[in-house]
Motif scaffolding. Structure first.
Motif, short mmCIF file in Angstrom:
data_model
loop_
_atom_site.label_atom_id
_atom_site.label_comp_id
_atom_site.label_asym_id
_atom_site.label_seq_id
_atom_site.Cartn_x
_atom_site.Cartn_y
_atom_site.Cartn_z
N ASP A 115 4.84 1.91 6.97
CA ASP A 115 3.97 1.19 5.97
C ASP A 115 2.60 1.33 5.82
O ASP A 115 1.86 1.37 7.18
CB ASP A 115 4.17 -0.10 6.17
N VAL A 116 1.69 1.63 5.04
CA VAL A 116 0.55 1.92 4.86
C VAL A 116 -0.34 0.86 5.29
O VAL A 116 -1.37 1.04 6.10
CB VAL A 116 -0.06 2.82 3.68
N PHE A 155 0.85 -1.00 -0.08
CA PHE A 155 0.01 -0.09 -0.20
C PHE A 155 0.72 1.25 -0.09
O PHE A 155 0.29 2.28 0.19
CB PHE A 155 -0.93 -0.17 1.19
N GLY A 156 2.05 1.03 -0.19
CA GLY A 156 3.11 2.25 -0.11
C GLY A 156 3.29 2.77 1.06
O GLY A 156 2.97 1.95 2.12
N ILE A 159 -5.80 9.41 7.83
CA ILE A 159 -6.39 10.26 6.81
C ILE A 159 -6.13 11.77 7.01
O ILE A 159 -5.71 12.51 6.11
CB ILE A 159 -7.90 10.15 6.60
N GLN A 160 -6.17 12.31 8.44
CA GLN A 160 -5.80 13.36 8.66
C GLN A 160 -4.36 13.64 8.33
O GLN A 160 -4.06 14.70 7.64
CB GLN A 160 -6.10 13.80 10.21
N ASP A 161 -3.50 12.93 8.81
CA ASP A 161 -1.94 13.08 8.27
C ASP A 161 -1.62 13.13 6.84
O ASP A 161 -0.81 13.93 6.48
CB ASP A 161 -1.16 12.00 8.69
N ALA A 162 -2.61 12.36 5.89
CA ALA A 162 -2.17 12.25 4.57
C ALA A 162 -2.96 13.47 3.59
O ALA A 162 -2.59 13.67 2.78
CB ALA A 162 -2.80 10.87 4.14
N ARG A 163 -3.59 14.30 4.49
CA ARG A 163 -4.18 15.24 3.69
C ARG A 163 -3.30 16.15 3.10
O ARG A 163 -3.56 16.68 1.80
CB ARG A 163 -4.85 16.38 4.82
N LEU A 168 -5.94 6.97 0.22
CA LEU A 168 -6.99 5.94 -0.37
C LEU A 168 -7.07 4.56 0.37
O LEU A 168 -8.34 4.21 0.87
CB LEU A 168 -6.65 5.80 -1.79
N PHE A 169 -5.94 4.06 0.69
CA PHE A 169 -6.10 2.78 1.32
C PHE A 169 -6.81 2.79 2.84
O PHE A 169 -7.69 2.02 3.09
CB PHE A 169 -4.78 2.24 1.43
#
Lengths: 283, 245
Positions: free
Chosen positions: A67-68, A59-60, A233-237, A249-250
């Motif tokens: 690791d996601v 998942f990248g 999701i918050q971190d990935a914004r 996405l994941f």
């Protein structure tokens, strides 16, 4: 000539099997992965940050090289814990309040239901934020916050069901047979409302998961280092705007897929306890 | 009310000036009086929707009237539904019109039958008493493990009658007990009631709209219209030659 490879299955059977399979996969993942792969989901690896999905990291990796996939599984663990415990808490409170109101009737019923209306008139996310803010960040404040704000609909459902059961002749027969209030409640009313309350509980699990994510996304849920779906999701914004889609996405799919699977099962359950179907079976 | 005369011991069941219903401004029953002597069988006739079932529920202390009193064995009812003392509640056995609605769908017939015994704490000898009553009403042992949706209306009504008899009530109220059943089941159920009454001396109030059945079954038959304002004078073991109405 057509050779059927699979036996013909009804749409409902397919739905049940797919849902059960997904729920089983999710349960297996959250239970087994931490045992089989004792890796640190918080291990930072700055040399490998923001790698797209590859064989090494399916998942990248996120912006800190974590690791996601591993973090998503750990995040789902937290989310499911919060979801299930909060849904059970809310169902127990809601069933107790609704059953008490419905069985008592009269003034008690009116008073309790007005209190329920007052709570309902406040947006429950806002109320949840208020509750969370009173504690140090952690899993249990989130559970308490979601549990204490979600019993209202269950209370309404259970009360309506109790009111309808209360006027049936078999309750009259039980009273005539000498049953006490307690016995009527425990022996006849409670078993009668359990299917509805159980369905409400199952439907609430995904809802509670979303709430945990929402609270974490707002920075009010779990501590930021803790892998939770909302936190991820918050971190990935920030990275999403730079075109790195996988850290968003994941974890998002990890919220959506179990939600759909549980909702699918709940839908089948709802069809089974549908009063019309039930009466068709009885008559 | 007024010139009522009750010869001998107190009536097993007596309603005095009962006004009851579901809306105070339009009660279903207005000032109704009726007495059933000990050991007497009274049939109550009336058209649909006239309030017969309400009267049956008031008699069984399951519905609180707006006015009037109910006496059981000469003793005034001291409450309604759960507020009625358990001894008074269980002194009246009730059989309802629709067995489907009168049976908890989650209980097996054996559990249904034994429920009043469990509710009143008489748990000794439940299997024996259940088996005895099941045989009395004609339910085979293979039916006792089934749930209400797995048996017919007639079989379920047999179980409901057994449940009404399990605590040996002094008064039995049958609210259109046989309205949904065929002739042979009707005959069987009436025979069970009569055997019980012969053995126990219990009184019977049979509510229905089948004049032929009630005339043959009961000592006397009264018409609902005659109950209003104490028009009916109760008697003890009155001959069956006074079909009212």
């Amino acid at each position: 000539m057509r050779i059927p490879l699979l036996p013909a299955l009804s749409a409902r059977t397919v739905r049940v099997r797919v849902s059960v399979g997904l729920v089983a996969a999710v349960a297996g993942a959250v239970l087994l992965v931490p045992l089989l792969f004792p890796l640190d989901e918080q291990a930072v690896d700055m040399a490998n940050k923001l790698h797209p999905p590859s064989w090494a990291h399916l998942f990248g990796t996120d912006d800190l090289g974590r690791d996601v996939l591993l973090r998503s599984v750990y995040g789902l663990r937290v989310s499911l814990l919060v979801g299930v415990v909060a849904a059970l808490t809310a169902t127990v409170i809601g069933t107790a309040v609704g059953a008490a109101a419905g069985a008592s009737g009269g003034r008690v019923d009116r008073l309790v239901m007005r209190v329920v209306d007052v709570f309902s008139s406040v947006p429950h996310l806002l109320l949840g934020i208020f509750i969370v803010a009173m504690f140090r960040p952690g899993v249990w404040p989130v559970v308490i916050s979601v549990g204490l704000t979600h019993w209202l609909s269950t209370a309404r459902i259970v009360r309506a069901e109790v009111l309808s059961l209360r006027s049936r002749p078999y309750i009259d027969a039980a009273i005539s047979g000498g049953a006490s209030r307690w016995r009527v409640g425990v022996r006849h009313l409670l078993p009668g409302v359990l299917p509805q309350a159980g369905l409400a509980a199952v439907l609430m699990v995904p809802h509670a998961i979303w709430h945990e994510s929402a609270l974490s996304f707002l920075g009010l849920g779990l501590p930021t280092h803790r892998a939770s779906l909302g936190n991820m999701i918050q971190d990935a914004r920030g990275t999403l705007l730079a075109g790195d889609w996988w850290p968003t996405l994941f974890p998002g799919l990890f919220i959506i897929v179990p939600t759909l699977a549980i909702a699918g099962l709940a839908g089948v359950w709802r069809e089974r306890i549908n009063p019309r179907r039930r009466s068709e079976l009885m008559l | 009310m007024g010139e009522r005369t009750v010869p001998g011991p107190a009536a097993a069941l007596e309603l005095r000036g009962v006004t009851a219903g579901y809306d105070r401004r339009a009660p279903v029953l207005r000032d109704v009086s009726l007495a059933v002597g000990a050991g007497e069988a009274v049939g109550l006739l009336g058209p649909s929707g006239c309030g017969k079932s309400t009267l049956a529920r008031v008699s069984a202390l399951l519905h609180r009237p707006y006015a009037g009193t109910v006496l059981l064995g000469g003793e005034e009812a001291r409450g309604w539904r759960h507020r009625a003392p358990r001894a008074q509640r269980t002194a009246v056995g009730v059989v309802f019109q629709q067995p489907r609605l009168a049976a908890d769908p989650r209980l097996t017939l054996a559990a249904l039958l034994a429920e009043p015994l469990r509710a009143t704490g008489r748990t000794d000898g439940i299997p024996a008493r259940t088996a005895e009553l099941a045989e009395e009403v004609g339910l085979g042992p293979e039916l006792l493990g089934r749930r209400p949706h797995e048996v017919s209306d007639g079989q379920l009504q047999r179980a409901c009658l057994a449940r009404a008899l399990v605590l040996r009530p002094r008064v039995l109220v049958c609210d259109e007990m046989t309205a949904m059943l065929d002739a042979s089941t009707t005959a069987a159920l009436v025979a069970v009631v009569e055997r019980y009454r012969a053995g126990s001396g219990a009184a019977l109030l049979a509510v229905g709209h089948d004049r032929v059945l009630l005339d043959r079954w009961c000592d006397r038959t009264v018409h609902y219209a005659d109950l209003v304002s104490g028009a009916v004078t109760p008697g003890r073991r009155a001959p069956a030659d006074t079909p009212a109405g």
